[in-house]
Each structure stands twice: as C-alpha cells, then as structure tokens.
Design an enzyme around this catalytic site. Structure first.
Site, PDB file in Angstrom:
ATOM      1  N   PRO A   2      28.473 -56.337 -44.365  1.00  0.00           N
ATOM      2  CA  PRO A   2      27.800 -57.211 -45.283  1.00  0.00           C
ATOM      3  C   PRO A   2      26.321 -57.105 -45.061  1.00  0.00           C
ATOM      4  O   PRO A   2      26.030 -57.252 -43.804  1.00  0.00           O
ATOM      5  CB  PRO A   2      28.333 -58.477 -44.961  1.00  0.00           C
ATOM      6  N   GLU A   3      25.573 -56.864 -45.878  1.00  0.00           N
ATOM      7  CA  GLU A   3      24.178 -56.979 -45.700  1.00  0.00           C
ATOM      8  C   GLU A   3      23.620 -58.244 -46.474  1.00  0.00           C
ATOM      9  O   GLU A   3      24.537 -58.968 -47.226  1.00  0.00           O
ATOM     10  CB  GLU A   3      23.435 -55.596 -46.457  1.00  0.00           C
ATOM     11  N   HIS A  91      44.123 -60.853 -38.616  1.00  0.00           N
ATOM     12  CA  HIS A  91      42.645 -60.963 -38.472  1.00  0.00           C
ATOM     13  C   HIS A  91      42.132 -62.122 -38.966  1.00  0.00           C
ATOM     14  O   HIS A  91      40.852 -62.423 -39.362  1.00  0.00           O
ATOM     15  CB  HIS A  91      41.953 -59.573 -38.848  1.00  0.00           C
ATOM     16  N   ARG A 110      37.304 -56.031 -36.717  1.00  0.00           N
ATOM     17  CA  ARG A 110      36.362 -55.705 -35.613  1.00  0.00           C
ATOM     18  C   ARG A 110      35.824 -56.685 -34.962  1.00  0.00           C
ATOM     19  O   ARG A 110      35.632 -56.469 -33.896  1.00  0.00           O
ATOM     20  CB  ARG A 110      35.265 -54.652 -36.417  1.00  0.00           C
ATOM     21  N   ARG A 152       3.213 -47.798 -35.201  1.00  0.00           N
ATOM     22  CA  ARG A 152       4.796 -47.832 -34.816  1.00  0.00           C
ATOM     23  C   ARG A 152       5.195 -46.335 -35.007  1.00  0.00           C
ATOM     24  O   ARG A 152       4.844 -45.961 -36.034  1.00  0.00           O
ATOM     25  CB  ARG A 152       5.533 -48.756 -35.521  1.00  0.00           C
TER      26      ARG A 152
END
Length: 271
Positions: A2-3, A91, A110, A152
């Site tokens: 997920p973002e 899970h 995971r 940067r």
DNA sequence: CTTTGCACCTGTTGGC
DNA sequence: TGCCAACAGGTGCAAA
C-alpha cells in the site's frame, strides 16, 4: 503493497463502520510483526470507543480518548471488515472486534506491517514526529520541494520517496509522478529547477488523487476495507511496463534499479 | 548531515 | 514437472 492511496482507501472504507463503535475484544494470533504487538493492545483497548479513524502518511490511526492504535500495512498488509462467519485464513494475525459483531481483521503475509499502541499525543510518537508534510495538504508545494532539495545529490526519485521529505509517495506513484512531470528519475534532486519542482508537486498530487478516486492500485493482492481491489493500475503509464510503448510517444518504456527498487520511465518523454 | 545497503518475511514468477 | 534465484506496493537502522 500500500502507498498513500491504498491506505486512504482503506481508511475511508472502514471509518463509517468503526467510528463510534466500542472495542469488545482483541484477538492476537501472531504477535511478531515488524515490531512485536504490545500487550497494551489487549489490556488497554477493550472497552474503549473508537472516535475517529485518521491517517498520517501511510499510518492508519484508530483514535480513542485514551490513546491511539497505530497501524501500518507494510508491503503486503490489508485491513478489512468481516464478521464472525468469515473463516480465519493464513496470515490473519489480528482481529479487533467492534460492538461484538463487526471484526476489523489485519492480514499480512510478509509481516512488514505494524500495530502499536500510543498513549498521549500520537503525532509526537517517534515514528510520526519526523515525517514530512502530507502531499495533499498545505505545506507541500513547489517552493518547499525546491528549497528542501537544494544541494542534494540523491536522485529525485529516491528523494520524493523519502518520508521525511514528503509522506505517501511509494515506488509506483514515484515513477508515475516523474513521468507526468517529464523528469528523468536519475536526475539529482538538487538539480531540478524550481519550475520543474512545481510541476512535480502538481503531478504527485494529481496521481495520488486520481488513484484514491479509483480505490488504489491492485497489482496482486491489495483489497480495501470491504475486500475489493483498486482499479488505478489500468491507468499506470510506466510502472511495470518495461518494453511496452509509451502512451504518449510510443517509445519503449525502460526499467532501471535505484536503491534496489525498480524504476520505470520513458526515455523520450522524460529528460 | 547525507547516502547507501541491509534487514525484516512470505509468496509468486520466470528461467533453466 | 521441478528447483532455485530473483523480485514484490515499506521503512528503520547501521555504517560509511
């Protein structure tokens, strides 16, 4: 997995069913996530009313009067509403039972995700305190990105994926935003001009908003609070499209690796 | 302070 | 068909 759009989609899906409800039980089947789930989740949460479901970056926040449950979905996590008839699957690590009927079920193969308890001001929690601005709120604009990126040497792609610069831009939407703004992902952040920083910010906001509207991106297994996939993957311009023609110019999309993450871009449209 | 590389863990995929 | 390496949406941390 997920973002920000997927986390926001999850938040919107569960909030109406959870806000105002009382936690009647917490079931921990597996405590070893990224951080061990604290025992306080069992001792402090039952009996409390979930007042609001909020989000900070990719962290979901279940706010009760006495504190906050901090939830991160990691790479493969999801959170959905089920009932007692829903069989427990592999899970399914945690259930938060609401009003003895609805179950907020945390599933994460995971186990890079996390569930934490924070008494006190959650925004001062170590994991949240140093986060950058929300990409869709005030404080994130072209001038901000320009100033922060000066000197940067890191690539612009890795720079915008740094949650201390701006939250919520993960591997998919970083590539997509750079495509929309016509910037090469390898460009040093410090060399991106002010106008291009403004274009990039606009692109990030556009991509994230569009993805939220589509219920997020499902590549393999993302589902929202109701178990439904997102549909934004149909609108991806570059992510996962190595060798396929650019939607704008037909040139083959290229892939490279930056900081052990795959990056996709169009060598013609992005300079 | 910035940057890089690794670690955490399981499941899937693609090449041989 | 089987095996194994590589890879997957994140991110905190140690080390350089």
């Amino acid at each position: 997995m997920p973002e920000l759009p997927e986390v926001e989609t999850t938040r919107r899906g569960i909030a109406p069913h959870v806000e105002g409800g009382v936690v009647t039980d917490v079931v921990l089947r597996r405590r070893a996530l990224r951080y061990p789930i604290p025992p306080s989740l069992l001792t402090d949460l039952p009996g409390k009313v979930i007042e609001r479901v909020e989000r900070r970056g990719k962290y979901l926040l279940l706010c009760v009067a006495e504190g906050t449950v901090i939830i991160h979905l990691g790479m493969s996590g999801n959170l959905r509403l089920v009932d007692h008839a829903t069989p427990v699957e592999k899970h399914d690590h945690v259930d938060i039972v609401i009003d003895s009927k609805r179950i907020l079920r945390f599933h994460d193969p995971r186990r890079f995700g996390a569930i934490l308890w924070c008494g006190g001001n959650v925004l001062e929690h170590a994991l949240l305190a140093t986060l950058g601005p929300e990409p869709l709120e005030e404080g994130f604009d072209g001038d901000y990105l320009y100033e922060r990126s000066r000197k940067r040497k890191q690539s612009i792609k890795q720079f915008i994926m740094d949650s201390h610069v701006v939250v919520g831009v993960g591997n998919i939407y970083a590539s997509e935003s750079l495509f929309l703004s016509g910037i090469r992902p390898q460009t040093a952040a410090g060399k991106v001009t002010r106008p291009r920083c403004q274009q990039l910010v606009a692109a990030i906001q556009q991509v994230l908003q569009a993805a939220i509207k589509q219920g997020g991106t499902t590549l393999r297994d993302f589902v929202d609070g109701e178990g439904r996939p997102g549909y934004f993957q149909q609108q991806l311009n570059v992510y996962g499209r190595e060798g396929e023609p650019c939607h704008q110019c037909g040139t083959a999309i290229k892939q490279l690796r930056q900081g052990q993450r795959a990056t996709y871009y169009c060598p013609h449209c992005q300079r």
